[in-house]
Enzyme design. Structure first.
Site: not given
Ligand code: HPA
Length: 234
Positions: A21, A25, A44, A89, A91, A206, A219
């Site tokens: 996301g 990362r 962006r 991939i 969370s 979480d 994260r």
């Protein structure tokens, strides 16, 4: 061959794309795991990097948060860049009390209240499957690396902050969704619409059951098990 949201040339994007996301990362994965890396999109700040992993060409690109965002990027990658496989991939928040922080989930199906699939004209269903072919490759990669995968149905939600925290319990019971994220249902809709393949690996960041959380730095960096499984599967 740029699109409204991606400035890369067609040949700069690999046929398999890993999509976290968070664009930072994507940068971390490219810098940590790939060779011969080039930054191929920064429109962006939605960074995309193309390089090689064990000699195979691969692109890692951020999707942004939520179904509208991954809907735009995955559509353009599939439709205009001839991308064949997208592995998200991401969370997720655990609904299932048996899941622990940093457990890795392989999504079998995504359930959603979202109108994404209906609006785009691909399906009236509210549950869509991941690609069996990609999931089998991911399972083989995980067992080769001796890493455990929890396979299950997840909830793709449009809402992160709910007034009624306990509402997740009904969704967990009714749809057997073991965790919640906000993107897979749109990705699976686009794959179905364009006859492409999509899969999703999630790391538990979480828990809605006991309100445990991880930091944004954890994260960004600590999801290496999931990243290694996804890279090995290509
Ligand atoms: N809800 C929705 N999406 C998420 C969550 C959550 O609790 N955690 C990580 N992605």
């Amino acid at each position: 061959m740029p699109t409204p949201h991606i400035s890369a040339h067609k040949e700069d994007i690999a046929s398999t794309v890993l999509m976290p996301g968070d664009p930072l990362r994507a940068k971390f994965i490219a810098e940590t795991f790939l060779k011969d890396v080039r930054l191929v999109n920064q429109v962006r700040n939605m960074f995309a990097y193309t390089g090689t992993y064990k000699g195979k060409k691969v692109t890692v690109m951020g999707s942004g948060m939520g179904m509208p965002s991954i809907g735009i990027y995955s559509y353009e990658l599939y439709k205009f860049y001839d991308v064949k496989n997208i592995i998200r991939i991401g969370s997720c928040g655990a609904y299932d009390p048996n899941l622990k922080l940093f457990d890795v989930i392989l999504v079998s199906k995504a359930y959603s209240e979202s109108s994404f699939a209906k609006t785009m004209g691909v399906s009236n269903r509210h549950t869509l499957p991941a690609s069996k072919t990609l999931n089998n490759k991911i399972k083989r990669a995980a067992s080769k690396l001796e890493k455990h995968l929890n396979e299950g149905v997840i909830h793709s939600s449009d809402v992160f902050y709910r007034l009624n925290h306990e509402a997740y319990k009904d969704i967990f019971r009714k749809h057997q969704t073991i965790a919640v994220e906000m993107e897979s249902f749109a990705l699976f809709s686009n794959a179905k619409a364009l006859n492409k393949k999509a899969a999703c690996l999630l790391t538990v960041s979480d828990s809605l059951v006991n309100q445990e959380e991880t930091t944004s730095e954890q994260r960004e960096k600590a999801f290496t098990n999931m990243m290694e499984i996804a890279l090995e599967s290509i």
